[in-house]
Design a protein around this motif. Structure first.
Motif, short mmCIF file in Angstrom:
data_model
loop_
_atom_site.label_atom_id
_atom_site.label_comp_id
_atom_site.label_asym_id
_atom_site.label_seq_id
_atom_site.Cartn_x
_atom_site.Cartn_y
_atom_site.Cartn_z
N PHE A 46 46.87 57.58 44.44
CA PHE A 46 45.53 57.09 44.68
C PHE A 46 44.96 56.41 43.45
CE2 PHE A 46 45.63 60.53 47.93
CZ PHE A 46 45.54 59.71 49.03
N ARG A 47 45.37 56.85 42.28
CA ARG A 47 44.93 56.23 41.03
C ARG A 47 46.15 55.97 40.18
NH1 ARG A 47 39.81 57.89 37.35
NH2 ARG A 47 39.47 55.74 36.78
N VAL A 48 46.39 54.70 39.85
CA VAL A 48 47.60 54.30 39.14
C VAL A 48 47.21 53.64 37.83
CG1 VAL A 48 49.67 52.87 39.25
CG2 VAL A 48 48.81 53.96 41.32
N PHE A 49 47.89 54.02 36.74
CA PHE A 49 47.67 53.39 35.44
C PHE A 49 48.17 51.95 35.49
CE2 PHE A 49 49.50 52.19 31.35
CZ PHE A 49 48.38 52.25 30.56
N SER A 50 47.34 51.02 35.04
CA SER A 50 47.72 49.61 35.07
C SER A 50 48.11 49.11 33.68
CB SER A 50 46.58 48.77 35.63
OG SER A 50 46.90 47.41 35.58
N HIS A 51 47.19 49.17 32.73
CA HIS A 51 47.46 48.68 31.39
C HIS A 51 46.36 49.18 30.46
CE1 HIS A 51 44.73 45.75 33.20
NE2 HIS A 51 44.29 45.49 31.99
N THR A 52 46.47 48.83 29.21
CA THR A 52 45.42 49.17 28.25
C THR A 52 44.67 47.91 27.86
OG1 THR A 52 46.95 48.94 26.41
CG2 THR A 52 46.64 51.15 27.32
N SER A 53 43.39 48.07 27.56
CA SER A 53 42.57 46.93 27.24
C SER A 53 41.74 47.25 26.01
CB SER A 53 41.64 46.61 28.42
OG SER A 53 40.73 45.62 28.05
N ASN A 54 41.46 46.25 25.22
CA ASN A 54 40.60 46.45 24.06
C ASN A 54 39.36 45.57 24.14
OD1 ASN A 54 41.80 44.02 23.58
ND2 ASN A 54 42.24 44.38 21.44
N LEU A 55 38.92 45.28 25.35
CA LEU A 55 37.74 44.46 25.51
C LEU A 55 36.51 45.26 25.11
CD1 LEU A 55 38.53 42.78 28.90
CD2 LEU A 55 38.74 41.81 26.63
N GLY A 56 35.72 44.72 24.25
CA GLY A 56 34.51 45.40 23.81
C GLY A 56 34.84 46.58 22.93
N GLY A 57 34.51 46.51 21.71
CA GLY A 57 34.81 47.62 20.82
C GLY A 57 35.55 47.12 19.60
N LYS A 58 36.17 48.05 18.91
CA LYS A 58 36.87 47.70 17.68
C LYS A 58 38.23 47.08 18.01
CE LYS A 58 34.49 51.23 15.16
NZ LYS A 58 34.53 52.53 14.57
N VAL A 59 38.87 46.57 16.99
CA VAL A 59 40.10 45.83 17.18
C VAL A 59 41.20 46.70 17.76
CG1 VAL A 59 41.89 44.52 15.99
CG2 VAL A 59 39.52 44.27 15.32
N PHE A 60 41.36 47.92 17.26
CA PHE A 60 42.47 48.76 17.68
C PHE A 60 42.01 49.87 18.61
CE2 PHE A 60 43.71 47.01 13.55
CZ PHE A 60 44.75 46.24 14.00
N ASP A 61 40.82 49.79 19.15
CA ASP A 61 40.32 50.78 20.09
C ASP A 61 40.74 50.36 21.48
OD1 ASP A 61 39.02 52.92 21.15
OD2 ASP A 61 37.04 51.97 21.13
N ARG A 62 41.70 51.07 22.09
CA ARG A 62 42.26 50.68 23.38
C ARG A 62 41.81 51.64 24.46
NH1 ARG A 62 45.31 46.16 22.85
NH2 ARG A 62 46.41 46.66 24.73
N ASN A 63 41.45 51.11 25.60
CA ASN A 63 41.02 51.91 26.74
C ASN A 63 42.02 51.72 27.88
OD1 ASN A 63 38.65 52.62 25.39
ND2 ASN A 63 37.67 50.75 26.05
N ALA A 64 42.29 52.80 28.60
CA ALA A 64 43.20 52.74 29.74
C ALA A 64 42.48 52.12 30.94
CB ALA A 64 43.71 54.12 30.09
N VAL A 65 43.21 51.29 31.69
CA VAL A 65 42.67 50.66 32.89
C VAL A 65 43.46 51.20 34.08
CG1 VAL A 65 42.32 48.48 34.09
CG2 VAL A 65 42.01 48.60 31.63
N TYR A 66 42.76 51.69 35.07
CA TYR A 66 43.39 52.26 36.26
C TYR A 66 43.04 51.42 37.48
CZ TYR A 66 44.19 56.38 33.39
OH TYR A 66 44.59 57.23 32.41
N ILE A 67 43.94 51.44 38.47
CA ILE A 67 43.70 50.80 39.76
C ILE A 67 43.60 51.90 40.80
CG2 ILE A 67 44.60 49.22 41.49
CD1 ILE A 67 46.11 47.81 39.28
N ASP A 68 42.52 51.89 41.57
CA ASP A 68 42.31 52.89 42.61
C ASP A 68 42.75 52.31 43.95
OD1 ASP A 68 41.25 54.78 40.90
OD2 ASP A 68 39.24 53.91 41.05
N TYR A 69 43.60 53.05 44.66
CA TYR A 69 44.07 52.65 45.98
C TYR A 69 43.50 53.61 47.02
CZ TYR A 69 47.47 49.64 43.71
OH TYR A 69 48.07 48.66 42.97
N PRO A 70 43.07 53.11 48.18
CA PRO A 70 42.53 54.00 49.20
C PRO A 70 43.61 54.73 50.00
CG PRO A 70 42.24 51.72 49.86
CD PRO A 70 42.82 51.71 48.48
N TYR A 71 44.87 54.27 49.96
CA TYR A 71 45.91 54.87 50.78
C TYR A 71 47.19 55.07 49.99
CZ TYR A 71 42.94 53.56 54.67
OH TYR A 71 41.88 53.44 55.51
N VAL A 72 47.96 56.10 50.41
CA VAL A 72 49.29 56.39 49.87
C VAL A 72 50.22 56.53 51.07
CG1 VAL A 72 50.70 58.08 48.64
CG2 VAL A 72 48.44 57.52 47.81
#
Length: 181
Positions: A46-72
């Motif tokens: 239902f929730r899958v890890f997609s990639h990491t992003s550093n948009l907004g914030g410090k240069v090396f501060d990375r946030n995880a981006v997840y994709i939510d699916y309604p069905y499995v």
């Protein structure tokens, strides 16, 4: 002679809201739901890890981006079904685009289908990425900043690069130190 057909597992569609729908086979699920709907709404979890992003914030501060699916979607044995399992390549479209076979790449790791020729290069290409990373000093932790010559602004990068001096010289005789041996 009687040929017994292979067992086709039933496909079960589980919804995030608790709904369950059963299809007799994988073909019937694809026929009723459609490949584009499966590609958009069905995931491995239902929730899958997609990639990491550093948009907004410090240069090396990375946030995880997840994709939510309604069905499995799973089969009788509990194996996971995704859109990759339902996709069947059309024989007339094979080779139409190099990126067609990489539709399911999620942005992590090396980019498929991208390559560079190993024949040579015009510039020297200095590789100072590690030095540029070390040049960022965090003064809150009491870290000593680098000296002025080694700070991030003064390190060379691809924009400061120079042309290779021996670019036009292809003969080994130009590199030889003496004419005789």
């Amino acid at each position: 002679m009687v040929v017994i057909p292979a067992y086709q597992t039933a496909v079960i569609l589980f919804g995030r809201d608790g709904s369950v729908r059963v299809f007799l086979s994988k073909q019937s699920a694809r026929r009723e739901l459609g490949l584009s709907w499966i590609r958009k709404n069905v995931g491995r979890d239902f929730r899958v890890f997609s990639h990491t992003s550093n948009l907004g914030g410090k240069v090396f501060d990375r946030n995880a981006v997840y994709i939510d699916y309604p069905y499995v979607m799973r089969d009788d044995f509990g194996d996971i079904f995704t859109a990759e399992d339902f996709a069947t390549p059309s024989p007339w479209r094979i080779g139409w685009s190099i990126y067609r076979r990489y539709r399911f790449w999620n942005g992590e790791g090396p980019v498929p289908g991208v390559f560079r020729w190993r024949g040579g290069h015009y510039f020297r290409r200095p590789q100072t990425l590690n030095e540029r990373r070390q040049a960022v000093a965090i003064t809150d932790d009491g870290e000593v900043p680098p000296r002025a010559r080694r700070n991030q602004r003064n390190l060379v990068n691809a924009n400061d690069d120079l042309r290779i001096g021996a670019r036009d010289i292809r003969n080994w005789k130009h590199y030889r130190r003496t004419q005789w041996k």
